[in-house]
Each structure stands twice: as C-alpha cells, then as structure tokens.
Design an enzyme around this catalytic site. Sequence first.
Site, short mmCIF file in Angstrom:
data_model
loop_
_atom_site.label_atom_id
_atom_site.label_comp_id
_atom_site.label_asym_id
_atom_site.label_seq_id
_atom_site.Cartn_x
_atom_site.Cartn_y
_atom_site.Cartn_z
N THR B 185 27.40 -52.46 6.12
CA THR B 185 28.30 -53.56 6.52
C THR B 185 29.74 -53.00 6.55
O THR B 185 30.11 -51.88 6.07
CB THR B 185 28.37 -54.64 5.37
OG1 THR B 185 28.80 -54.11 4.14
CG2 THR B 185 26.92 -55.19 5.18
N GLU B 331 23.33 -58.14 8.01
CA GLU B 331 21.85 -58.34 7.09
C GLU B 331 20.83 -59.09 7.80
O GLU B 331 19.98 -59.04 7.09
CB GLU B 331 22.50 -59.11 5.82
CG GLU B 331 23.26 -58.62 5.04
CD GLU B 331 25.04 -58.36 5.34
OE1 GLU B 331 25.42 -58.63 6.46
OE2 GLU B 331 25.70 -58.33 4.41
N LYS B 440 38.39 -61.58 11.14
CA LYS B 440 37.47 -60.98 12.24
C LYS B 440 38.42 -60.67 13.14
O LYS B 440 38.66 -61.65 14.29
CB LYS B 440 36.24 -61.72 12.42
CG LYS B 440 35.13 -60.83 13.01
CD LYS B 440 33.79 -61.34 12.76
CE LYS B 440 32.65 -60.37 12.77
NZ LYS B 440 31.16 -61.40 12.76
N TRP B 445 34.94 -57.11 10.91
CA TRP B 445 35.52 -57.69 9.75
C TRP B 445 36.88 -56.91 9.09
O TRP B 445 36.83 -55.78 9.09
CB TRP B 445 34.58 -57.82 8.77
CG TRP B 445 33.24 -58.55 9.08
CD1 TRP B 445 31.94 -58.24 9.43
CD2 TRP B 445 33.45 -60.08 8.97
NE1 TRP B 445 31.20 -59.32 9.55
CE2 TRP B 445 32.08 -60.55 9.38
CE3 TRP B 445 34.35 -60.88 8.84
CZ2 TRP B 445 31.70 -61.80 9.58
CZ3 TRP B 445 33.84 -62.17 8.71
CH2 TRP B 445 32.73 -62.83 9.08
#
Lengths: 543, 543
Positions: B185, B331, B440, B445
């Site tokens: 991530t 995820e 974002k 992000w």
Amino acid sequence: MQGQIMDYPLTTNTILEYGNRVFHHKRIISHLPDGSRHEYTFGEMYARTKQLANALKHTLGVVEGDTVGTFAWNHGPHVELYYGISGIGAICHPINIRLSIQQIEYIINHAEDKVIFVDATLVRMLEPIAARLETVRHWVLLNAPEGFTTSLQNAHRYEDLLEAEPDEIDWPALDENQACGMCYTSGTTGLPKGVLYSHRSTYLHAMTILSPNAGNVSNRDVVLLVVPQFHVMAWGYPYLCVLAGADMVLPSSNLQPAALIKMMQAEGVNKANGVPTIWLGIYQEMKKDPPAEPLALEEYVVGGSALPKSLIKAFQEDFGIQGIHAWGMTETSPLGTLSRLQPQHDRLADAERLRIRAKQGIAFPGVELRIVSDEGTPLPWDGQTMGELQIRGAWVIDSYFKTGNRESFTGDGWFRTGDVSTIDADGYMEIKDRTKDLIKSGGEWISSVALESTLMAHPKVKEAAVIAIPDERWIERPLATVVLQDSSDLVTNTDLKEFLARDFAKYQVPDDYVYLKEIPKTSVGKFDKKELRRLYAEGELGE
Amino acid sequence: MQGQIMDYPLTTNTILEYGNRVFHHKRIISHLPDGSRHEYTFGEMYARTKQLANALKHTLGVVEGDTVGTFAWNHGPHVELYYGISGIGAICHPINIRLSIQQIEYIINHAEDKVIFVDATLVRMLEPIAARLETVRHWVLLNAPEGFTTSLQNAHRYEDLLEAEPDEIDWPALDENQACGMCYTSGTTGLPKGVLYSHRSTYLHAMTILSPNAGNVSNRDVVLLVVPQFHVMAWGYPYLCVLAGADMVLPSSNLQPAALIKMMQAEGVNKANGVPTIWLGIYQEMKKDPPAEPLALEEYVVGGSALPKSLIKAFQEDFGIQGIHAWGMTETSPLGTLSRLQPQHDRLADAERLRIRAKQGIAFPGVELRIVSDEGTPLPWDGQTMGELQIRGAWVIDSYFKTGNRESFTGDGWFRTGDVSTIDADGYMEIKDRTKDLIKSGGEWISSVALESTLMAHPKVKEAAVIAIPDERWIERPLATVVLQDSSDLVTNTDLKEFLARDFAKYQVPDDYVYLKEIPKTSVGKFDKKELRRLYAEGELGE
C-alpha cells in the site's frame, strides 16, 4: 500465516447469494408444461430456494451427501432444485427422462436417490418402477394441480412443501470440492456411468462459459435455455445466467420449433443454446413461415452433436443469426471448446471462415486438450494429424461414481474422450470421427454395440451390425444390418423393433433394417463398419 | 474417492501455458522508454519467460517462496517477470517507483527482495540506497543498452541472462494458495503495508474481470494498459489479457497524453484502463488537437480515484468514448466493483444514467460488499444510508504481510475499506466520503496525517491540518493549513516544501499553504476537517 487471501469457497451458494444481492430484479420466465407462462425474479427464486432447502431438511430428511433426483423439464422450480439441493450439501441429480425405463430404474438405484422431484406430466413414467426403487423415500410433484393423484407413496406437492417453510436459512459451510451435482452418461458402451460435479468445478465452468470468448453472457442478455436441465446440468446455464445477471427463459416441454420461435419473439430472447436437431427444426420452421418481425436472436450455441456447416450458413444468410459451435461431454461438465472467429480470420474467404466455425473450436482456460496416437504419443497441432482426443482440467472428472473403471483415463491424468480429432495451429479442435460404435441421434447417444448384441440375441438373427445414417431431422439415425440364421426365416422390421423396445428407449430403436447375406468383415474378422458406412450411409447403395 | 473432479490448481502457469497453446499468435506491443517500438507474440513471450525462469533458478539462486522485486515500467520483459517469477514458485513484487526513496528502501527491506529487476532508465534512483538494501543479492537491468554501467553490485543485463538459458522448463507443482505476487500500500496511514496475492486469487480475479459485465475483454480486443505494472499488478490485466487472448499495448514511460493518443491510433487500441488524471489529460489533448481519424477506442476503465461525471459526459458526447467506472484497493487485488448500465436503466433520462455511471458500481461475483454503522451493524441498501464499506471475497486479503495488524479486519471476516459509501437497491455502490485523512492525487494516496505530523515537527510550526482541494489535473491536491508558533516568524512555502521533501515523494508535498491563527476544532478537540473543507475546498473562502 500472515499475508493471505481470505478463504472463500466457490460454491453454488455463492452464486445464488450473488444473484440475489446484485441481480434480484432479473427474471426467470417459465413456459410450463400446461402451456401457461410464469415470470418471477431472481429475488423471488432465492426466497423459494431457501424454503425448499428448509423442506429438504425438515420434511424430507435429506442430509449432506445425499443424492436427490429430479425428473423434470426446464422451469423455475427446477432452477430452485439446482440451488436448494446443493445449498444444503446434498447432490442434485437430474435424471434424463429420455432414457429407457430400465436405464432410469438402474440409474436411480445406482445413484441411491433419497427423494425424487418429478413433473406432474411425467409421473406416469415413474409409477410402474416405483416399487423397485430401493432408496427413494419421498416423491415431490412439480407443477401439479391441487388434487393431483398418483400411486407413488409418500408423495407431496412441491408448492405445499414450500408454503410450510420459512424463507430464511443459515447455509452450512461447504467444502468447494464436495459434490453438488450428478449426471449419468447415456450408457452408450454398457451401463450408464455416474459423474459427480463439485461446487468448485460448477462455479469455474460457469464463470468461464459466460466469458466473451465463450457464451458471452451479460446482464443485458435474455437467454433461452433449450438444452434440458436433465442434460449435463443444462450446460451450466442455470448457474452462469445467475452469475451474469441474464434473464432466463425456460421452455419446459414446449420444444416444438413453432413454440420456441413464438417464445423467442414474446420474450425478446437474444441468446440461446441447444442441440443441432432443435436448431435445424427452428430454421426449417422459419423458412416455411418467416416471422413478421426479425427475431432479437443474435446467436445460438450448439453442442451435443456436430453443427452442420450448411445450417450455420443458412441461418446466417437467411436470418443474420450466428450459430456458435461448442463441444463437450458429460464427463467435462460439459463444455470444453467453442468456435468463434478471431481477428486473424477476418481476411479469409467466406468458405474458409465457415470451415473454421464448423470446427468444435478452441479450449477454454481451465481445460487442456491433446491428441495422441494409438501408442499414447502426443501428436502435432497441424490441423491434419488425427488422434484420440484427450482432455484434462478444472471441470473434468478423474473417476466415475462408484466404479473402479480406469479405461477412460490415462496413466498421466487425462480423460480419454473416445473422439478422434485434429487440432490446428491456432488450437481449433475438429472431431473427425469417433469411436465407431456410437451414433448420435437428436443429441442423444445410441450405442450400436448394445443394439447389436440385443439383436443378435433374437432367436432368428445370426449377425447384426448397426451404423449411423444421415437423417434430416435427427442428424443421425441407427441403421441395422442383419443376417438371419436361416434365409428362409420370415422376420419383419416390426418384429425386430418390438424385440428391441424391451431394452431400449424409443429413440434408440432403429427405424431402418437391411437384410444381408453376410456382413463385411475386416482382416481380423471384425465387422467392417467403414465399409458398411460406405455402402449404406454415404449413398453408394443407400437411398 | 471415486467420482471426483481432477485436481487442477489455478496458477499463473495455467494462464501462461493456456495463452501459449491457444493464443500464441496474439501480440504484446511495447513502446519502450527509449521511444522504440517492440512487438512480439504470446508464443515468443512464453519462450523467453521459460528462459527467465531458468535464469532465476540457475544464475540468480531464487528458490520457491523468495520475493523478487521489479522496478520498471509496463513492457514485455515486465510481463515475462510476472509469469517467470511466480512460475517457479517465487513471488513477484513490483515496487511503486513513485514512492519516496525512503519508502522504497523500507519496502525492499521489509519484503526481503532477493533480486531486483530494474529498468535502465530508473537505475539512478536505486543506486544511492543499494548499500542499505539488506537482502538484495543481484540486480538485473531491463532495457539496458550494451555497455550500460551502474554502481550496483552483481548487476546483469536481462538479455544476457536470458540468452544463456534454454527455453524449456518443467514447472514445479504449485499450491494454488501460495503467493505469486506482492504489492505494498502507499503507506497513507503509517508505513506501507505488504499485501500478498495467491495464484488462486490472481486467476479468479483475472477470469472475473474479463467477463462481459466487467472489463469485457476477448480475443478481438487490443488493450492499452495505462495502469502501471507497479500498481497492484496492473489491475490484473497482464493475466486477463493472456486468458482472453487480447493483444496488449504497453506504453512504459510514454504516458503523456499526446503520446498515448498517438499510440492508440497506431496500434488500433479499442479498450484501455487508467486513473482519472490520465484520461482527463487525454480528453483535454483531444479537445485541443482533435484526431484526424476517430480513435478505435470504445471504452476506458477508470479506477484509483473517482471518475468525475463531467469527464464521463464530455468524453462520450465529444468523442463517443465510454468511461467505465471501477473501484478497488491494493488489498482487493484490486478490482471489486464496476459500473455499467443495465437494461432497466435504458428508459432513464440522460442525467440519471450519468449519475449511475458515476457510481463505483456493482460487485463482481466472488466478492461481497456491505456497509455498516459505527457499531458494526449492516445498513440498508437504499442508496441513501451511508456506512463504512466492507468487503470480503476470493481475492481480498485476510491479513497483511508480516504484521499482526487486525485493525483493518472485522471479527466476522470482512476487510474494512475505510471508505464511507451508500449501496442502492440494485447493488450499485457509491463512495461518499472516505477516512478523512486521505487525499488522492492523480491516483496516488497521500496521507494528510503523515504530512501533518511532519509539518508539526518543523520548529516554527505549531499546528498543521492537511485537506484535499479539487484540482483540474490531479483531481485532488493536498492543501496545508498551518499555525505558526510565533505569528512574527518568517516561514515561506518553499521552506515547508523543502522540509517535507526529505520524507515525502514529490507528488505528496502540498503546493498550497494557508497560514491561520488557529485551526477549527471539533467538540472533542480534533481538527475539524469538515469545516476546513467547507472553508477551503468547497469555495467558501477558496479560490
């Protein structure tokens, strides 16, 4: 361990629940055996399926691992049975209503069906054998009017059963590798053989068959399921239509060409499936009596027998409707290949494109094909070399139900199809011949070997060899060539038909008989069927 | 047991082998970082992938379970790496080249990458940290001209490696549940977190995303993969294009709107994907300089950030090209939903249809969504009620790599997305808000919390709150609101930018700063970001 993906078994319940969550407004339209039309939504089907699941557990005493038979046409309740039976971990076993009653009796006993759900219009077929069905404890009557009577013991009306049950249930946790469905082969080479499908194989087959290279089914489609639900789980369409959110149109016994055309018009059907015989009939009917408005139908997927080039061509030229050729077997869930043109074919001449469309097509991801020599050596993919077609993959069986039979499997894990095929450099498989003993009539296998051995059991018959002859309606019909014990014997076709009818389904009994002095033999003394075909099937001496 | 389906693991090797068997003639077209064009077939890619697999084992000492990093643009060799690394049971770990160099160093050490494959044009980024990478034993240079020099130790040219190896290999037997890929991530709420994808999840995700309700990819398509391969496995497209037999066009670093338009024209691209920023740029470029011939492009799938209604509308009205909105997370492999219209929407007014297309869409089969209240109670699907979006399914993680973190998971097995959504009666999910701490920008992000804590570490800063403000190009950019320790202090935007640049990637550093006397607070004394957004992001006091 850390760093894993969730455990999420691929089960029929995940399909059913998905359909309800996302496509609850999609429709299932049934044209019932009594001619009435019934329409409801996936959401309503879902609620009734949960009632059914409760009834299976509470009233019918079905437990995980039990087999539950169905003897029914295509309609909403039969879809509920597909999901409700497997939803509680039992095994949905659709029985082919077109088999001989002896075969049906054998299959039900062999499968050990605990309960059988039967269409009211088909009840009379089963009543005579009910007493000999060793494991059946309950009968449930589908589409039965109130007050319907039967000699079957422990018979319930389906609607009464459902009505008594709540539409909420906690599904059990199921292993994706456990069986959810079961079908029997047509017993072409001996007794019918049982095939179990797992939840996983059913899910993967359905998810693959809806893909754009295959059935190409989406939530914008209205799909007519001509393939019976008692034929290899209707090729997975009751599952894949729910995954795709496609409306389903279910014709039950209304399978006459004119009825199907009317249904397609009324319901706006744009995709369909079926065996070649059905589509030949529809074509002929449309030719004879052209629809006033063009059908919304874009394409029909054909399997079960070879789709003739001439039919592909005629349907396309006359009505702009595409025939899509597919191939598979009971042992392969069933679909293994399908033939669509690719961009590299766009520049080819029409005849060449037609030739490719008439092949059985390319394998889907999840299954693998090979052709092998008699010695088992893999053969080249050149479109010329012929060999036995073998298949393996995520929805191919590795054994039959309750038999140690290994003849159909190779030592290195492939299923032997018995077909003789070529595969070209682009992976297009074409069936060139098949185990010579098989005849396929209207999508149903007929074993020439079985017919021959019965015929030769007739006191006045010395030798009999059965081959396939072309038939306009059924694609193929069996022709029996017979040598009598004594040439002065008087034996009529009717005698032989009656004799065969004791052991065979009506469609399996040959209409045509040829009386010979002797049957041509090969060098090793076997019937020379190649020669018989040359003489009687290819027009040398035939009609 | 008798009556079973074959054991047929769903692995990346089954995808690769399938692509070679059936679609060996399909093309992979790379526009390389040096501007050159390279085209080859799936069959050639397959042969090179096997050479790569041999090199990984023989020369680079990679064994099953090892992680192997890639630091590269989209191109043929990067596709080979996807298949070659996972093919021998190792884990392909594409590293996001847009993270800060500190994050990259952290990720490589945390993932324990044994080898890193790096584009020659990106080598200079990694040379300075190479000495601190504890586990990296070899470097392999992609697209490196002969004689290319680097300070990296144990560096090999990719082409030299391959050349030395045979193109035959016996793939090991792999468990479909073992990891084949890995992504991190973006570290929006603390350190980047590692996510492992299994062979099974990768296969199921790809097979589902190619379906007609989703990406709708077939062997008739030419697909441009704008989404970088270092972003969540390029949304699975390198797998699903092989399953579907679709030509792939890979742009590497040629991501400027004019370059992408030219590429689409030259290659006949009809489908594409990407983040909204890219498609906004392409639209603006096409508006400014309309193509002489209409593009073959039919649709582009957008994810990573919300696809603005205005862009969907403008692209469609001006060029007839459909924007398809999708949603997912690292995820979730990543894709979880996608928005296409269904027949029930055909009668709606254009504005209403646009409103539905701008939603994130319906879940795919294989994943489930729910929205829950703060207390964890599932909320109704009415299109109005907002709740935290949770997801579970066959390609959703149930834990992060090497951490016991359970905050992102519920006790009953769902992943907490941190998004706040509605779901309507037809299952269309719409993200209404998100964990307020996230911004974002151009599909990436940015953590406001992380920026704030760093800003507040500046000696002259007392308080800092960062919010998202709309941005024409990047959709959102961070705006920092700052309270100085002493109002007489002299602090410039440049000071703060330089201060942040030590810890953050360039794109993460805010361009805009507002100096306040105090930051509005909520009743419990937290920064009131809702109020800040009202003031600065929604135009009350903003530009």
